[in-house]
Scaffold this motif. Structure first.
Motif, PDB file in Angstrom:
ATOM      1  N   PHE A  29       0.832  -1.210   0.000  1.00  0.00           N
ATOM      2  CA  PHE A  29       0.000   0.000   0.000  1.00  0.00           C
ATOM      3  C   PHE A  29       0.868   1.262   0.000  1.00  0.00           C
ATOM      4  O   PHE A  29       0.594   2.222  -0.730  1.00  0.00           O
ATOM      5  CB  PHE A  29      -0.925  -0.003   1.218  1.00  0.00           C
ATOM      6  N   LEU A  30       1.919   1.248   0.818  1.00  0.00           N
ATOM      7  CA  LEU A  30       2.804   2.412   0.859  1.00  0.00           C
ATOM      8  C   LEU A  30       3.467   2.649  -0.499  1.00  0.00           C
ATOM      9  O   LEU A  30       3.596   3.809  -0.942  1.00  0.00           O
ATOM     10  CB  LEU A  30       3.866   2.223   1.937  1.00  0.00           C
ATOM     11  N   LYS A  31       3.852   1.581  -1.151  1.00  0.00           N
ATOM     12  CA  LYS A  31       4.510   1.725  -2.446  1.00  0.00           C
ATOM     13  C   LYS A  31       3.542   2.272  -3.491  1.00  0.00           C
ATOM     14  O   LYS A  31       3.882   3.204  -4.245  1.00  0.00           O
ATOM     15  CB  LYS A  31       5.062   0.362  -2.881  1.00  0.00           C
ATOM     16  N   VAL A  32       2.329   1.720  -3.531  1.00  0.00           N
ATOM     17  CA  VAL A  32       1.330   2.196  -4.504  1.00  0.00           C
ATOM     18  C   VAL A  32       0.918   3.630  -4.199  1.00  0.00           C
ATOM     19  O   VAL A  32       0.791   4.467  -5.112  1.00  0.00           O
ATOM     20  CB  VAL A  32       0.114   1.258  -4.505  1.00  0.00           C
ATOM     21  N   ALA A  33       0.716   3.927  -2.914  1.00  0.00           N
ATOM     22  CA  ALA A  33       0.316   5.285  -2.536  1.00  0.00           C
ATOM     23  C   ALA A  33       1.405   6.287  -2.897  1.00  0.00           C
ATOM     24  O   ALA A  33       1.108   7.402  -3.352  1.00  0.00           O
ATOM     25  CB  ALA A  33       0.013   5.338  -1.046  1.00  0.00           C
ATOM     26  N   LYS A  34       2.663   5.898  -2.694  1.00  0.00           N
ATOM     27  CA  LYS A  34       3.751   6.817  -3.025  1.00  0.00           C
ATOM     28  C   LYS A  34       3.766   7.134  -4.514  1.00  0.00           C
ATOM     29  O   LYS A  34       3.933   8.289  -4.918  1.00  0.00           O
ATOM     30  CB  LYS A  34       5.081   6.190  -2.594  1.00  0.00           C
ATOM     31  N   ARG A  35       3.578   6.115  -5.362  1.00  0.00           N
ATOM     32  CA  ARG A  35       3.548   6.366  -6.806  1.00  0.00           C
ATOM     33  C   ARG A  35       2.382   7.271  -7.181  1.00  0.00           C
ATOM     34  O   ARG A  35       2.531   8.198  -7.991  1.00  0.00           O
ATOM     35  CB  ARG A  35       3.443   5.034  -7.552  1.00  0.00           C
ATOM     36  N   GLY A  36       1.225   7.021  -6.584  1.00  0.00           N
ATOM     37  CA  GLY A  36       0.075   7.867  -6.892  1.00  0.00           C
ATOM     38  C   GLY A  36       0.284   9.304  -6.454  1.00  0.00           C
ATOM     39  O   GLY A  36      -0.062  10.246  -7.183  1.00  0.00           O
ATOM     40  N   PHE A  37       0.863   9.478  -5.296  1.00  0.00           N
ATOM     41  CA  PHE A  37       1.097  10.839  -4.801  1.00  0.00           C
ATOM     42  C   PHE A  37       2.135  11.564  -5.655  1.00  0.00           C
ATOM     43  O   PHE A  37       2.025  12.772  -5.886  1.00  0.00           O
ATOM     44  CB  PHE A  37       1.546  10.788  -3.347  1.00  0.00           C
ATOM     45  N   VAL A  38       3.152  10.841  -6.126  1.00  0.00           N
ATOM     46  CA  VAL A  38       4.166  11.467  -6.989  1.00  0.00           C
ATOM     47  C   VAL A  38       3.526  11.936  -8.289  1.00  0.00           C
ATOM     48  O   VAL A  38       3.791  13.055  -8.774  1.00  0.00           O
ATOM     49  CB  VAL A  38       5.321  10.488  -7.251  1.00  0.00           C
ATOM     50  N   ARG A  39       2.679  11.107  -8.874  1.00  0.00           N
ATOM     51  CA  ARG A  39       2.010  11.505 -10.117  1.00  0.00           C
ATOM     52  C   ARG A  39       1.099  12.704  -9.901  1.00  0.00           C
ATOM     53  O   ARG A  39       1.064  13.630 -10.729  1.00  0.00           O
ATOM     54  CB  ARG A  39       1.211  10.322 -10.664  1.00  0.00           C
ATOM     55  N   LEU A  40       0.356  12.704  -8.800  1.00  0.00           N
ATOM     56  CA  LEU A  40      -0.533  13.829  -8.525  1.00  0.00           C
ATOM     57  C   LEU A  40       0.260  15.107  -8.280  1.00  0.00           C
ATOM     58  O   LEU A  40      -0.108  16.190  -8.754  1.00  0.00           O
ATOM     59  CB  LEU A  40      -1.409  13.502  -7.309  1.00  0.00           C
ATOM     60  N   SER A  41       1.372  15.000  -7.557  1.00  0.00           N
ATOM     61  CA  SER A  41       2.203  16.173  -7.316  1.00  0.00           C
ATOM     62  C   SER A  41       2.798  16.699  -8.620  1.00  0.00           C
ATOM     63  O   SER A  41       2.857  17.916  -8.847  1.00  0.00           O
ATOM     64  CB  SER A  41       3.317  15.821  -6.325  1.00  0.00           C
ATOM     65  N   THR A  42       3.222  15.793  -9.503  1.00  0.00           N
ATOM     66  CA  THR A  42       3.771  16.214 -10.791  1.00  0.00           C
ATOM     67  C   THR A  42       2.714  16.921 -11.627  1.00  0.00           C
ATOM     68  O   THR A  42       2.989  17.933 -12.294  1.00  0.00           O
ATOM     69  CB  THR A  42       4.316  14.995 -11.553  1.00  0.00           C
ATOM     70  N   PHE A  43       1.492  16.409 -11.604  1.00  0.00           N
ATOM     71  CA  PHE A  43       0.411  17.051 -12.350  1.00  0.00           C
ATOM     72  C   PHE A  43       0.126  18.460 -11.824  1.00  0.00           C
ATOM     73  O   PHE A  43      -0.041  19.400 -12.614  1.00  0.00           O
ATOM     74  CB  PHE A  43      -0.855  16.196 -12.259  1.00  0.00           C
ATOM     75  N   LEU A  44       0.104  18.619 -10.503  1.00  0.00           N
ATOM     76  CA  LEU A  44      -0.142  19.944  -9.946  1.00  0.00           C
ATOM     77  C   LEU A  44       0.990  20.911 -10.302  1.00  0.00           C
ATOM     78  O   LEU A  44       0.735  22.082 -10.633  1.00  0.00           O
ATOM     79  CB  LEU A  44      -0.300  19.847  -8.421  1.00  0.00           C
ATOM     80  N   GLN A  45       2.228  20.437 -10.229  1.00  0.00           N
ATOM     81  CA  GLN A  45       3.350  21.303 -10.561  1.00  0.00           C
ATOM     82  C   GLN A  45       3.322  21.721 -12.024  1.00  0.00           C
ATOM     83  O   GLN A  45       3.776  22.824 -12.377  1.00  0.00           O
ATOM     84  CB  GLN A  45       4.672  20.582 -10.264  1.00  0.00           C
ATOM     85  N   SER A  46       2.791  20.872 -12.892  1.00  0.00           N
ATOM     86  CA  SER A  46       2.743  21.189 -14.320  1.00  0.00           C
ATOM     87  C   SER A  46       1.757  22.298 -14.653  1.00  0.00           C
ATOM     88  O   SER A  46       1.786  22.846 -15.753  1.00  0.00           O
ATOM     89  CB  SER A  46       2.392  19.935 -15.129  1.00  0.00           C
ATOM     90  N   GLN A  47       0.874  22.620 -13.713  1.00  0.00           N
ATOM     91  CA  GLN A  47      -0.124  23.653 -13.965  1.00  0.00           C
ATOM     92  C   GLN A  47       0.405  25.061 -13.674  1.00  0.00           C
ATOM     93  O   GLN A  47      -0.319  26.043 -13.897  1.00  0.00           O
ATOM     94  CB  GLN A  47      -1.368  23.399 -13.103  1.00  0.00           C
ATOM     95  N   ARG A  48       1.614  25.161 -13.185  1.00  0.00           N
ATOM     96  CA  ARG A  48       2.184  26.493 -12.929  1.00  0.00           C
ATOM     97  C   ARG A  48       2.472  27.203 -14.254  1.00  0.00           C
ATOM     98  O   ARG A  48       2.794  26.580 -15.258  1.00  0.00           O
ATOM     99  CB  ARG A  48       3.476  26.374 -12.130  1.00  0.00           C
TER     100      ARG A  48
END
Length: 536
Positions: free
Chosen positions: A163-182
Motif C-alpha cells: 500500500f505504501l509503495k502504490v500510494a507513493k507512486r500515486g502521490f508522486v504523479r498527482l504532485s507532478t500534475f499539480l506542478q505542471s499547472q504552474r
C-alpha cells in the motif's frame, strides 16, 4: 533496505519488547490494582472476576487478591489449561474454588454477605466466571494461535508495504500534475479587472492541501496497520483494543448523535419552512402597502419598509429562541457557559448599543424627518442621506458626511426645514439695521424689491417685513420670504443678500448701523420730515 519496510520492522520491534515485558506487566497487575484501589479486585485479562472486601484470618483483602491474581495470571498463560476441572468444594462454613487439587480461593460467609448472595451461589458464580474468562485467555497463548498470529502479521506487513509503495507512486504523479499547472496565463477569478485567484495561487493551495491529505493517508494507514498487528498477539491485544476504541468510540458517538438529532432536525426544518413562508407573506403585504394597493390608517407608506425590517427581526429572534433547545449540545455545560459569557458581555458593553436601537425605533415612528430632508441636529445642518437603527447619516452643505448616533439625535432638538416646505413654504429671514434718516417705507420697498429679484423664492407667497426693534441709533428690519427649496437655503440666502446690497446701493442708502457720541445739531430724520419742520 527500502523505506516502506522501516515502519513495519519498527512495529515488529515493539512487539518483541512487549513480549519480553508481558510477564512482568501481568504479575504486577494485582499489586498495582490492590494496593491503590479499595476494595481489591481480581482480573483475568481486562475482566474483573471477583472483588475482595473482607479479610480472612490474618490476610487482608489486598493480600487475598494479590495471591489469587498471581495464580490466575499463571493459569491464563498455560496452553494446556483444562477449565472443566474448575469446581466449588464446600467445607461447612467455607467454600473453596479449586482447579483439581489446587485451591484457588476460599469464600466465607462474610464474603457472601458482602456480595449479597448465599455462599454456595456465590461460589458457583465465581466458577462460571473463571471458566468464561480463563478459556479464551489460555487459547491465545497456544503455539497454534501464536503461529497463526505471526503469519497474519507477516501478511499485514506485506499488504501495508504494498500500500505504501502504490500510494507513493500515486502521490508522486498527482504532485507532478499539480506542478505542471504552474505558469498558465489568465485568472480563474477576477473582479473589475483585478485578479483575485491566479493559476499559480491555485496550484500553491492545491499543493498545501495535497500535502495535508498525503500525511493523513499515511498516518491513517499506519494507525490501522499497528492496531491490526497488535490485535494478533495476547501481549498487545490491550493496546489494539485501546487504539480501535480511540477511533470507534468518537465515530459511534457522532453516529448516534446524528441519529438522535434527526427528530429535532425535522422539527427545525418545519420551523424554517414556516418562517420562510411567513417572510414571503410579509413581503407581499408590505409591497401592497408601499404601492398603496392596500392602506392601513395608522401605517403610512414611508413607514412600511422600516416596519417590515423590525417585524422580520422579531420573527427571526423568535425562531432562534424556539429552535435553540433542539440544537445539538443546547443543554450542555459548554452551551450554558457560552450563554452566560455573551450575556455578561452584552450587559457590560451594549448600553449605548441598546440605547441607539431603542432611539432608532422611536425616531422611526416619530417621523421627525425622512431621507432627503434638510435638518439641523444640535449644531449640524445638512441633508439626511441615510438612517439605520443605530445612526443617522447627514451630508452638510460643505459635502461632509456626519454619522450621528440615534441616541444623540433623540437627546437634542431637531429642526426639520423640509417638513412643510412643499405645502406651505419655508420662511427664510434676514435682518438689516438702517439709520433713522432713511424713510421706513422706502426701506420696505427696497427689501421687497430685493426679494422679488432673488431666484428660488416663491412668487405665490408674497414676502413681508417686520420692524423688530427701534434701537437708539437705528431700526432693525427683518425680511421674511418663502421658498419650497430648503436644500438650497445657503445659495438662496447668498442671492438674497446680494439683491439687498444691489437695491440699497441703487437707491443710495447705506446698510450700516450708525452710532453718535454727541447730540447732532440737526435731528437725524428723513429729508422730507426735515423740510416740513423748517416750514413750520
Amino acid at each position: 533496505m527500502k523505506r516502506p519496510f522501516i515502519l513495519p520492522l519498527a512495529l515488529w520491534g515493539v512487539l518483541g519488547i512487549a513480549t519480553a515485558l508481558s510477564a512482568q506487566m501481568d504479575t504486577s497487575t494485582a499489586q498495582r490494582d490492590t494496593s491503590e484501589v479499595r476494595p481489591a479486585r481480581v482480573f483475568v485479562g481486562r475482566t474483573a472476576v471477583f472483588t475482595y472486601t473482607q479479610p480472612l484470618g490474618p490476610f487482608s483483602p489486598q493480600e487475598r487478591a494479590q495471591r489469587l491474581q498471581a495464580l490466575l495470571d499463571r493459569l491464563a498463560r498455560d496452553p494446556a489449561l483444562d477449565v472443566t476441572r474448575l469446581a466449588a468444594r464446600d467445607r461447612g462454613t467455607e467454600t473453596d474454588v479449586v482447579l483439581g487439587d489446587l485451591v484457588l480461593m476460599t469464600l466465607t460467609d462474610a464474603d457472601a454477605a458482602a456480595q449479597g448472595a448465599p455462599r454456595q451461589v456465590l461460589a458457583a458464580q465465581v466458577v462460571e466466571s473463571l471458566r468464561d474468562t480463563l478459556r479464551p485467555e489460555a487459547e491465545r497463548h497456544t503455539l497454534r494461535s501464536l503461529l497463526i498470529g505471526a503469519a497474519l502479521a507477516l501478511l499485514f506487513t506485506l499488504i501495508f508495504a504494498l500500500f505504501l509503495k502504490v500510494a507513493k507512486r500515486g502521490f508522486v504523479r498527482l504532485s507532478t500534475f499539480l506542478q505542471s499547472q504552474r505558469g498558465r496565463e489568465g485568472a480563474l477569478l477576477s473582479l473589475r479587472g483585478v485578479s483575485l485567484l491566479s493559476w499559480d495561487t491555485l496550484v500553491d493551495l492545491g499543493l498545501a492541501f495535497f500535502n495535508l491529505f498525503r500525511l493523513g493517508v499515511y498516518a491513517l494507514a499506519t494507525y490501522a496497520y499497528a492496531a491490526a498487528t497488535f490485535g494478533l498477539f495476547p501481549w498487545t491485544q490491550t493496546w489494539a483494543k485501546t487504539m480501535v476504541g480511540y477511533v470507534l468510540d468518537p465515530a459511534a458517538a457522532v453516529f448516534w448523535g446524528i441519529a438522535n438529532f434527526l427528530p429535532n432536525l425535522f422539527f427545525i426544518a418545519v420551523i424554517a419552512l414556516v418562517i420562510h413562508y411567513a417572510m414571503r407573506v410579509l413581503n407581499y403585504l408590505s409591497d401592497l402597502l408601499e404601492n398603496r394597493t392596500l392602506e392601513l390608517p395608522y401605517l403610512p407608506p414611508d413607514l412600511v419598509r422600516p416596519t417590515r425590517q423590525i417585524v422580520k427581526f422579531l420573527v427571526c429572534v423568535l425562531a432562534v429562541m424556539v429552535v435553540t433547545p433542539y440544537l445539538p449540545g443546547a443543554g450542555s455545560a459548554a452551551a450554558r457557559n457560552l450563554t452566560l459569557f455573551f450575556g455578561v458581555l452584552i450587559s457590560l458593553g451594549s448600553t449605548s448599543l441598546v440605547g441607539n436601537l431603542l432611539s432608532g425605533f422611536v425616531l422611526t415612528y416619530m417621523r421627525a424627518f425622512r431621507i432627503g430632508d434638510r435638518v439641523q441636529v444640535s449644531d449640524t445642518v445638512g441633508d439626511v442621506v441615510g438612517r439605520s437603527l443605530l445612526a443617522v447619516k447627514v451630508r452638510t452643505i460643505k459635502n461632509e458626511e456626519i454619522f450621528i448616533p440615534n441616541q444623540a439625535v433623540l437627546n437634542n432638538h431637531i429642526v426639520n426645514y423640509s417638513a412643510v416646505a412643499g405645502e406651505q413654504g419655508l420662511i427664510l429671514h434676514t435682518t438689516v439695521t438702517i439709520g433713522y434718516d432713511a424713510p421706513w417705507r422706502k426701506v420696505h420697498a427696497m427689501l421687497l424689491d430685493a426679494a422679488d429679484r432673488t431666484p428660488g423664492l416663491l412668487k405665490s407667497s408674497p414676502p413681508f417685513i417686520l420692524q423688530k426693534s427701534l434701537d437708539d441709533f437705528y431700526v432693525s428690519y427683518e425680511l421674511n420670504t418663502y421658498t419650497d427649496k430648503p436644500n438650497d437655503m445657503a445659495r438662496i440666502y447668498s442671492d438674497l443678500h446680494q439683491s439687498i446690497q444691489d437695491c440699497f446701493n441703487e437707491n443710495g442708502v447705506q446698510i450700516m448701523s450708525p452710532h453718535y457720541r454727541a447730540q447732532p445739531e440737526t435731528p437725524v430724520l428723513p429729508e422730507e420730515y426735515l423740510l416740513s419742520l423748517k416750514g413750520k
